[in-house]
Each structure stands twice: as structure tokens, then as C-alpha cells.
Write a protein that holds these residues in place. Structure first.
Motif, mmCIF file in Angstrom:
data_model
loop_
_atom_site.group_PDB
_atom_site.id
_atom_site.type_symbol
_atom_site.label_atom_id
_atom_site.label_comp_id
_atom_site.label_asym_id
_atom_site.label_seq_id
_atom_site.Cartn_x
_atom_site.Cartn_y
_atom_site.Cartn_z
ATOM 1 N N LEU B 114 4.708 1.862 3.411
ATOM 2 C CA LEU B 114 3.728 0.639 4.108
ATOM 3 C C LEU B 114 4.293 -0.520 2.993
ATOM 4 O O LEU B 114 5.627 0.452 2.096
ATOM 5 N N SER B 115 4.791 -1.713 3.120
ATOM 6 C CA SER B 115 5.090 -2.393 2.125
ATOM 7 C C SER B 115 4.528 -3.846 1.851
ATOM 8 O O SER B 115 3.956 -4.383 2.499
ATOM 9 N N GLN B 116 4.812 -4.792 1.197
ATOM 10 C CA GLN B 116 4.897 -5.584 0.798
ATOM 11 C C GLN B 116 4.813 -6.591 -0.456
ATOM 12 O O GLN B 116 5.853 -6.368 -0.996
ATOM 13 N N SER B 117 5.416 -7.893 -0.226
ATOM 14 C CA SER B 117 5.319 -9.149 -1.207
ATOM 15 C C SER B 117 4.122 -9.520 -1.793
ATOM 16 O O SER B 117 3.329 -9.958 -1.148
ATOM 17 N N ILE B 118 4.395 -10.412 -3.380
ATOM 18 C CA ILE B 118 3.458 -10.988 -4.053
ATOM 19 C C ILE B 118 4.410 -11.549 -5.431
ATOM 20 O O ILE B 118 5.002 -11.213 -5.693
ATOM 21 N N GLY B 140 -4.469 -16.092 -13.999
ATOM 22 C CA GLY B 140 -3.883 -15.498 -13.087
ATOM 23 C C GLY B 140 -3.624 -15.462 -11.618
ATOM 24 O O GLY B 140 -5.035 -15.503 -11.521
ATOM 25 N N ALA B 141 -2.984 -15.584 -10.291
ATOM 26 C CA ALA B 141 -2.890 -15.243 -9.671
ATOM 27 C C ALA B 141 -2.107 -14.489 -8.557
ATOM 28 O O ALA B 141 -0.786 -14.732 -9.536
ATOM 29 N N GLN B 142 -2.674 -13.561 -7.833
ATOM 30 C CA GLN B 142 -0.984 -13.236 -7.199
ATOM 31 C C GLN B 142 -1.119 -13.235 -5.600
ATOM 32 O O GLN B 142 -2.355 -13.168 -5.126
ATOM 33 N N HIS B 143 -0.390 -13.548 -4.893
ATOM 34 C CA HIS B 143 -0.610 -14.056 -3.669
ATOM 35 C C HIS B 143 0.154 -13.055 -2.721
ATOM 36 O O HIS B 143 1.810 -13.025 -2.932
ATOM 37 N N LYS B 144 -0.593 -12.117 -2.226
ATOM 38 C CA LYS B 144 -0.434 -10.340 -1.425
ATOM 39 C C LYS B 144 -0.062 -10.585 -0.541
ATOM 40 O O LYS B 144 -0.737 -10.979 0.411
#
Ligand code: HEM
Lengths: 135, 288
Positions: B114-118, B140-144
Motif C-alpha cells: 500500500l502507499s500514500q503521499s502526504i 497543522g494540516a496533512q493532506h493524504k
């Protein structure tokens, strides 16, 4: 759990537990040596040396040593001005303050002041940040 | 002026002062104006912090008017899984931090990946980690975003991307218990992310945001070495498997302002139905 607590105590307990801060800093002589080392390093640091251009450095050395002797519980009475007055209009920045703290730490490390004593002194000086730094 | 102070020190009438003539050839390269270790380490999600909890501190040592940057690599290996993270961040003015992380989650036992970008942003709102009475407070904010959504979707996830919001407070005590320097951080996060987001966002069991508590405490044994613990509450949105809170016990090493290394023993609980996922964590950061 009990072993964990024991380990923590062993790790953290300073060997020199019986000595007060003034003694751990090496009393008057030790303090004067550390302050001298600190000022010597400050003198070589282009980031902050300019603040001391027209300053009587021997006097500052005497006063800072006296102040540290005083706050660490030694037999001295600090005779200089308060920190707000003596640093007024100097434009000391947060970066300048950190630079001086770094030199103080380096000086204490060089003279083998135990970490527990270093932290006690830093804990006594850090609250002066608000009076010294003008942002 | 450089010689000014040094000359006075050396030639001054003071007897002790006259003794010192060791020229320490200290050089002061251009570097961040914040104190050692205040940049923290890099988290698995790219933001500056501990290992699994983003902190109110901003990564690198960039002080007022300065830019800083970090690159980092982290690996977590537990019984049945392996997580690899590549991240980078830039900070400015000790005010704002932007971060990016690529996570790859290797399902060693089950098979597959599995993989994702943050993409993350953090802003310091108030206070300072070390000076003054206020703790340092940041939001803070994290767009995943998932790169492979087939498996998350199959196990009940509702979305392949989402944003985590958080607010953090961090405080250091220079002369804390045992006369050691201590740092504590508390983070509250609003999130729908399943297993950081690697298993998608929201689920068939629950599809709303949760407020999650995350905390870290560390003690510096000396200037360079710290030990600490972290705790991170997790949501539980998917029917197919229970998700549990994460914990770790870490050792961090800050030899200078350019490198930090964190090693940890981690307990990630149950992941995708496989219980008791414990193992190690290793993270290396370079800061500029
Ligand atoms: C915890 C930090 C500091 C302490 C404890 C401290 C302490 C002192 C003391 C006791 C004096 C003598 C006061 C007097 O004249 O009566 C002094 C003077 C001075 N300090 Fe500081 N100081 C600190 C930080 C700084 C910083 C960061 C700078 C600038 C980089 C600085 C620059 C000066 C200068 C230039 C003087 C001489 C003033 C004069 O004689 O005209 N100090 N300081």
C-alpha cells in the motif's frame, strides 16, 4: 515496572547529589573561568561580537560572574544593574541570546560542569530572556 | 572588534583571565539560530516532531528571517508489516513548515503493498518551546492521498483522500525532574484516516471524523541524547479489523544541528487483523 523505576533513577541521579549548585560550578574560581571562556567564545563569534565593541569587558566579566555566584547560592551580592536596564536599546535578538547560551554551554562542557548543574544554571538564566531580548 | 574582547580578556589585569591563551579555532558557519534539538526529528507523516506524533516545533533550526530544510528516511518493521517513509520539509522564520512524505507499506505476510503521499503544513501561532510562560502552540494540516486504492476500498474504506487537522502544544523544561531537560508535546488531531490513511479514510463501521489525542514526553540525558515515549490514539472505522492505539519507546541522538537519528521500540497493536504488531523504528534526518 520496579526495575524501570530503578533504572530511571540510576540514569538520572547526578553523582554529585550532595553538592549545591554553587559548589558544582566550582565556586568563585570555577564560575569566573567558565564566564571567561564564554566571553572569549563570544568575542570570536561574528554573529554577536559587535554588541561588545565599546564595552568594558573586564567589568562585564566581573558582573556576570558575580551574578552567577549570587543566583547559584554562593556568597556574592550582584552589584550591577538589572537585566532590563543593562541591556536596554541594545537590540539583542532571540538569535543573539541563543548564541550566547550556546557559548555558555560550550564553556561549561569544556570545564566538565556536570549536566545537572548546567541545567540548573540554564534554568535560572533562561527566565531573563524576556528582559534581555528586544524583538 | 573580534580582538577587542579577546585582547582584553588575555591582557586584562585579572589574574585568572591572563592565564588563558588557548585559541579555540571555533568557526561559525551559517546555521540555524535555534538551540540544538529544538528542531526535533521527523515523523512518519513528514512533519517535524517525534516519531509518530507531530509536534508544535518546526523542523530544522531556522530562526527569525531564516530558511531551513530537512530530508528524512524512516523504516518501521513489525512482525507482519514494514513501513518505509521518504520525507522532506522546508521551514521559514520559525513560523511555517511545509512537508512532504511518501509512505510505502509492505504487507509482508499477507502479500502486496500500500502507499500514500502526504502534503503537510504547520504554522506556529504563539509561544516558544523554551522561553516565556506560554508553551509553543501550532496548528497543522496533512493532506493524504492513497496511490493504490483497491485494497482499502475492498476492506470498507469510503475515500481515497482526506485532510487531517491538528493543534499541538510543546514545552521544554531546561531544569526538569532529576535536573534533566524535558520536553513534552500534546497534539489533538481531527482525522478519518485508517492506519495513518494507508487503509483509506472513513469506513463501513464509522465514517465521521474523530478527535484523537497524541502525546510525547522526552528527557535529555545530556546535550545530545534523549529518551522518551510516545502515544497515539487511533480511530476504528473499519469492520474487517480492529484498529488500535500506537505506542513507542525511543532514543534520539542529536550530534549537531545537521543530523539526528531516532531508534524506537514500537507497539502498533493490531493491524488488518494481525495482532500484536511490535518491532523497531529507525529514522534519520539531515537538516540544512
Ligand atoms: C542569560 C543571558 C545574559 C546574562 C545573564 C547577562 C548578564 C549581563 C550582566 C550581569 C551585565 C552587566 C550589567 C551591568 O552593566 O550592570 C551584562 C552586560 C552586557 N550584556 Fe548581557 N547578559 C546576558 C545576555 C546577553 C546577550 C545575549 C547579549 C548580546 C549578544 C548581551 C550583551 C551585553 C552587553 C553588550 C553588556 C555590556 C553593557 C555595557 O556595559 O554597556 N548580554 N550582561
Amino acid at each position: 515496572m520496579r526495575i524501570g523505576v530503578l533504572l530511571a533513577v540510576l540514569l538520572f541521579t547526578p553523582l554529585s547529589i550532595a553538592q549545591n549548585l554553587y559548589q558544582q560550578l566550582g565556586e568563585k574560581e570555577g564560575i569566573e573561568t567558565v564566564v571567561e571562556e564564554m566571553l572569549y567564545r563570544v568575542g570570536g563569534d561574528d554573529r554577536i561580537a559587535h554588541h561588545f565593541t565599546d564595552v568594558d569587558i573586564m567589568r562585564v566579566h566581573k558582573l556576570i560572574s558575580e551574578q552567577i555566584c549570587d543566583v547559584s547560592g554562593g556568597p556574592c551580592d550582584y552589584s550591577g544593574d538589572d537585566m532590563k536596564t543593562s541591556h536596554r536599546n541594545m537590540g539583542v535578538t532571540n538569535a543573539d541570546f541563543n548564541a550566547l547560551v550556546e557559548h555558555l554551554i560550550a564553556a561549561m562542557e569544556k570545564h566538565d560542569i556536570p549536566v545537572s548543574a548546567q541545567n540548573q544554571l540554564l534554568g535560572l538564566l533562561a527566565p531573563m530572556h524576556g528582559d534581555i531580548v528586544e524583538n | 572588534m573580534k580582538m577587542n574582547i579577546r585582547d582584553s580578556l588575555v591582557y586584562g589585569s585579572h589574574s585568572i583571565l591572563a592565564g588563558v591563551l588557548l585559541f579555540s579555532s571555533a568557526t561559525f558557519a551559517d546555521q540555524g539560530t535555534r538551540l540544538l534539538a529544538t528542531g526535533g526529528a521527523s515523523t512518519l507523516e513528514g512533519a517535524g516532531g517525534g516519531g509518530i506524533v507531530p509536534w508544535a516545533t518546526l523542523s530544522s533550526y531556522a530562526g527569525k528571517g531564516q530558511f531551513g530544510a530537512t530530508v528524512n528516511l524512516s523504516e518501521v518493521a513489525v512482525d507482519d508489516f514494514r513501513l518505509s517513509v521518504q520525507g522532506a520539509s522546508v521551514s521559514w522564520n520559525n513560523r511555517i513548515e511545509l512537508s512532504y512524505a511518501e509512505q510505502t507499506f509492505d504487507l509482508s505476510t499477507i502479500g502486496g503493498e500500500l502507499s500514500q503521499s502526504i502534503l503537510g503544513a504547520k504554522v506556529r501561532l504563539a509561544g516558544d518551546l523554551i522561553y516565556g510562560d506560554l508553551p509553543q502552540i501550532s496548528v497543522g494540516a496533512q493532506h493524504k492521498k492513497n496511490n493504490d486504492y483497491a485494497l482499502p476500498s475492498a476492506v470498507g474504506s469510503q475515500d481515497d483522500s482526506s485532510v487531517d487537522w491538528y493543534v499541538s502544544a510543546a514545552k521544554a523544561w531546561l531544569d526538569g525532574p532529576f535536573h534533566r531537560t524535558w520536553v513534552a508535546n500534546l497534539t489533538l488531531r481531527s482525522s478519518k484516516a485508517n492506519q495513518l490513511g494507508l487503509l483509506g479514510f472513513g469506513g463501513d463501521k464509522e465514517n465521521s471524523r474523530d478527535w484523537l489525542t497524541e502525546a510525547s514526553v522526552a528527557a535529555f540525558l545530556n546535550r545530545y541524547w534523549a529518551v522518551g515515549i510516545e502515544y497515539r490514539q487511533k480511530p476504528d472505522n473499519l469492520n474487517f479489523a480492529e484498529e488500535q492505539d500506537w505506542k513507542d519507546l525511543f532514543v534520539a541522538y542529536f550530534p549537531n544541528k545537521h543530523v539526528s537519528v531516532v531508534g524506537a521500540y514500537t507497539d502498533l497493536g493490531s493491524i488488518a487483523g494481525l495482532d500484536d504488531q511490535t518491532g523497531w523504528y529507525l529514522s534519520v534526518q539531515a537538516a540544512f
